[in-house]
Design a protein around this motif. Sequence first.
Motif, short mmCIF file in Angstrom:
data_model
loop_
_atom_site.label_atom_id
_atom_site.label_comp_id
_atom_site.label_asym_id
_atom_site.label_seq_id
_atom_site.Cartn_x
_atom_site.Cartn_y
_atom_site.Cartn_z
N LEU A 196 85.10 10.56 29.76
CA LEU A 196 83.67 10.63 29.18
C LEU A 196 83.68 12.10 30.34
O LEU A 196 82.66 12.96 30.63
CB LEU A 196 83.47 10.03 30.21
CG LEU A 196 83.15 8.41 28.98
CD1 LEU A 196 81.96 7.89 30.24
CD2 LEU A 196 82.03 9.01 28.47
N HIS A 197 84.88 13.14 30.64
CA HIS A 197 84.61 14.37 31.19
C HIS A 197 86.24 15.31 29.98
O HIS A 197 87.09 15.53 30.81
CB HIS A 197 85.52 14.44 32.82
CG HIS A 197 84.14 12.82 33.64
ND1 HIS A 197 82.62 14.28 34.05
CD2 HIS A 197 84.15 11.73 33.67
CE1 HIS A 197 82.24 13.29 34.68
NE2 HIS A 197 82.15 12.11 34.18
N PRO A 198 86.17 15.46 29.55
CA PRO A 198 86.81 16.32 28.47
C PRO A 198 87.11 17.42 29.34
O PRO A 198 85.78 18.19 29.08
CB PRO A 198 86.55 16.30 26.83
CG PRO A 198 85.19 15.57 26.95
CD PRO A 198 84.92 15.30 28.69
N VAL A 199 88.07 17.74 28.45
CA VAL A 199 88.77 19.18 29.16
C VAL A 199 89.28 19.61 28.30
O VAL A 199 90.11 19.28 27.87
CB VAL A 199 89.44 19.55 30.34
CG1 VAL A 199 89.67 20.50 31.27
CG2 VAL A 199 88.74 18.93 31.79
N GLY A 200 88.76 20.86 26.99
CA GLY A 200 89.55 21.69 26.33
C GLY A 200 90.29 22.78 26.94
O GLY A 200 90.04 23.56 27.95
N SER A 201 90.64 23.12 25.36
CA SER A 201 91.48 24.39 25.76
C SER A 201 91.63 24.93 23.93
O SER A 201 91.91 24.41 23.28
CB SER A 201 92.45 24.46 26.32
OG SER A 201 93.59 25.16 26.54
N PHE A 202 91.49 26.33 23.88
CA PHE A 202 91.84 26.84 22.49
C PHE A 202 93.17 27.27 23.11
O PHE A 202 93.78 27.21 21.56
CB PHE A 202 90.93 28.13 22.92
CG PHE A 202 89.71 28.27 22.70
CD1 PHE A 202 89.12 27.91 21.43
CD2 PHE A 202 89.08 28.66 23.43
CE1 PHE A 202 87.40 27.28 21.86
CE2 PHE A 202 87.68 28.40 23.83
CZ PHE A 202 86.76 28.04 22.65
N ASP A 203 94.05 26.79 23.38
CA ASP A 203 95.75 27.02 24.05
C ASP A 203 96.76 26.21 23.58
O ASP A 203 96.30 24.87 24.06
CB ASP A 203 95.48 27.76 25.02
CG ASP A 203 97.38 27.70 25.26
OD1 ASP A 203 98.25 27.80 24.07
OD2 ASP A 203 98.52 28.43 26.26
N LEU A 204 97.14 26.16 22.07
CA LEU A 204 97.70 24.73 22.00
C LEU A 204 98.79 24.79 22.00
O LEU A 204 98.88 22.96 22.53
CB LEU A 204 98.36 25.66 20.04
CG LEU A 204 98.68 24.20 19.73
CD1 LEU A 204 97.26 22.96 19.32
CD2 LEU A 204 99.26 25.22 17.97
N ALA A 205 99.36 25.04 23.44
CA ALA A 205 99.96 25.21 24.41
C ALA A 205 99.49 23.58 25.16
O ALA A 205 100.37 22.78 25.82
CB ALA A 205 101.01 25.88 25.05
N ASP A 206 98.34 23.85 25.04
CA ASP A 206 97.71 22.16 26.36
C ASP A 206 97.55 21.17 25.39
O ASP A 206 97.09 20.51 26.40
CB ASP A 206 96.45 22.97 26.78
CG ASP A 206 96.79 24.38 27.71
OD1 ASP A 206 97.69 24.50 28.18
OD2 ASP A 206 95.37 25.24 28.03
N HIS A 207 97.83 21.61 23.97
CA HIS A 207 97.96 19.79 23.26
C HIS A 207 98.98 19.76 22.87
O HIS A 207 99.59 19.98 21.67
CB HIS A 207 97.12 20.46 22.12
CG HIS A 207 95.24 20.62 22.87
ND1 HIS A 207 93.71 20.00 23.48
CD2 HIS A 207 94.74 22.04 22.75
CE1 HIS A 207 93.47 20.60 23.42
NE2 HIS A 207 93.53 21.36 23.40
N PRO A 208 99.92 19.02 23.76
CA PRO A 208 101.29 17.73 23.39
C PRO A 208 100.56 17.71 22.26
O PRO A 208 99.54 16.90 21.77
CB PRO A 208 101.98 17.78 24.61
CG PRO A 208 100.87 17.03 25.41
CD PRO A 208 99.50 17.78 24.96
#
Lengths: 379, 255
Positions: free
Chosen positions: A9-21
Amino acid sequence: MGLDVSSHLHPVGSFDLADHPVPTGREEVWRFTPLKRLRGLHDSAPLTGSEYDVKTEAPEGVAVGYRPVAHSDRGLSGLVPTDRISARVWQDTTRVLTVEVPAEAEVAEPVFINFTGTGVAEAASGHLLVKVGAHATATVVVRFQGSTTLAENVEVAVGDGARLTFVTLQDWSDDAVHHSTQHALVGRDASLKHVAVTFGGDVVRHDVTATYSGPGGDIEMLGLYFADAGQHIEHRLFVDHNAPKTRSHVTYKGALQGQGAHTVWIGNVLIRKEAEGIETYEENRNLVLTDGCQADSVPNLEIETGEIAGAGHASATGRFDDEQLFYLRSRGIEEKEARRLVVHGFFNDLIRRIAVPELEEQLAATVEAELSKNVLKED
Amino acid sequence: MSTLEINDLHVSVKTDDGDKEILKGVTLTVKDGETHAIMGPNGSGKSTLAYSIAGHPKYDITSGTVTLDGNDVLAMTVDERARAGLFLAMQYPVEVPGVSVSNFLRTAKTAIDGEAPKLRTWVKEVNATLANLNLDATFGQRSVNEGFSGGEKKRHEIAQMELLDPGMAILDETDSGLDIDALKIVSEGVNRFRAKDAKAVLLITHYTRILRYIQPDFVHVFVDGRIADQGGPELAEELEANGYDKYVKAAVTAG
């Protein structure tokens, strides 16, 4: 690696693909999804496929067309990818299909975007931006059909005092895989009616978030889905009440039939400290028509202020109500016809609330076609 | 014309403690043109009798027979019973969300008659029937029983009875929960129905109040799953004065 997400409910996003395993399936946001059937969308399948055809119908005054990312308003809604698929699409996107409704335009006819998939072998990606100027009124309908492996980002930006009805109709063939990450930003005193209708596809997963750029905004989310044997249909919704006097009302109704039919509905609502005087209600109802189906329904409400007008949710999953069937049959109506009446009745109220006349007849016909597969099947 | 014959009917329901016998041998004949009142205290099995005749799946018929004009009712499905001419006005009508009253009435009429009613005359007939029961024309657009007041539900049941025009109507506590005005409206509906040729009515009630407006030909006192006494309209007056006490005590002694 990975983002520090204390709560979904407190999602933290990122445009950097490296942040998304690559997800394993154990994550809260992925635990319901059959990753193996995503054809690598969540991993590293190339998203460069072109097996589709897009046709648009725009009434006068509405501009619809592709723009190179550099010359687009991508990011206008504030979308920041919170999952790997969305981040991959963001990275690979070269053009943005943009629907632009000028300020104060009153557009009675819907804008139609007709997407027809023509193959599943190569995954495709896309980015859609719907931009509605201040005090304008418009309806945008996206109709999906055919076979596909598709990942997309969708942004909806509703200007101050504007009114938008945004409908996606997933009428896919049985072999379609469709992942959609959507974010809506609703302006001061603006209203958004967001409608998702999902009938077809092998795996359809929509992750829809919405928030407000000022007080007084109104978000209505309506969903109608019908899962057949083996289908996975997942709707994840998140309304972030970050402004005072805002309202959100969510109603999703689904029916399931056939072995392995699986539906997931997640209804997340966050009421932030500054969101005083807001009102929210979420509702999910599932009608299980045969054995062998599974309906997951998870409402979550997180409240950081008590100064609100109202907050609630309801979830119910059940079979045909024997008392309803008895009542109808005691009036001479045969069992099949009684079942048909009950299912149409279950969806009718929702179809009426969608209030897009161009779709009403089609939706009723689609419900009828789905019913013919099981409930009304000739013995 | 319709004649309902119930012969030594025994009915059980499943409970957590096993099967429980509710009806313990009911024998009753209702001929066309007759109105029978069944009166009894709460829990005596009156509603069970009504729902068993209509074919509710909750009730298990363990022995006995029910025939309508000689045809075996118990062998029929619920909807076949309705098409054979049986109608049950329910005490607690069921909500069917999203199904409009007008669609429901037309679908039921088509099922009962085996063909769709002629549109123009049907609409007139529906509107007139609703108006007689003090239900306005917008009533047809509402979802079946959803958000209806108690009185609206009962008047809707009577509207269905008049429109579907069965040979045999069973009214299960149609009077319960009605104020005096609503009771009069409902009774007038029943009397309009009875005035037609050869209609049979089985009126189930706890109170004598409705019998002031609907004059029965026969009165049966129902206690502990059996008919304990029967007579003419004068029996209702006696029950009004003395209540069910003497029958309940007798049943306890017998039991």
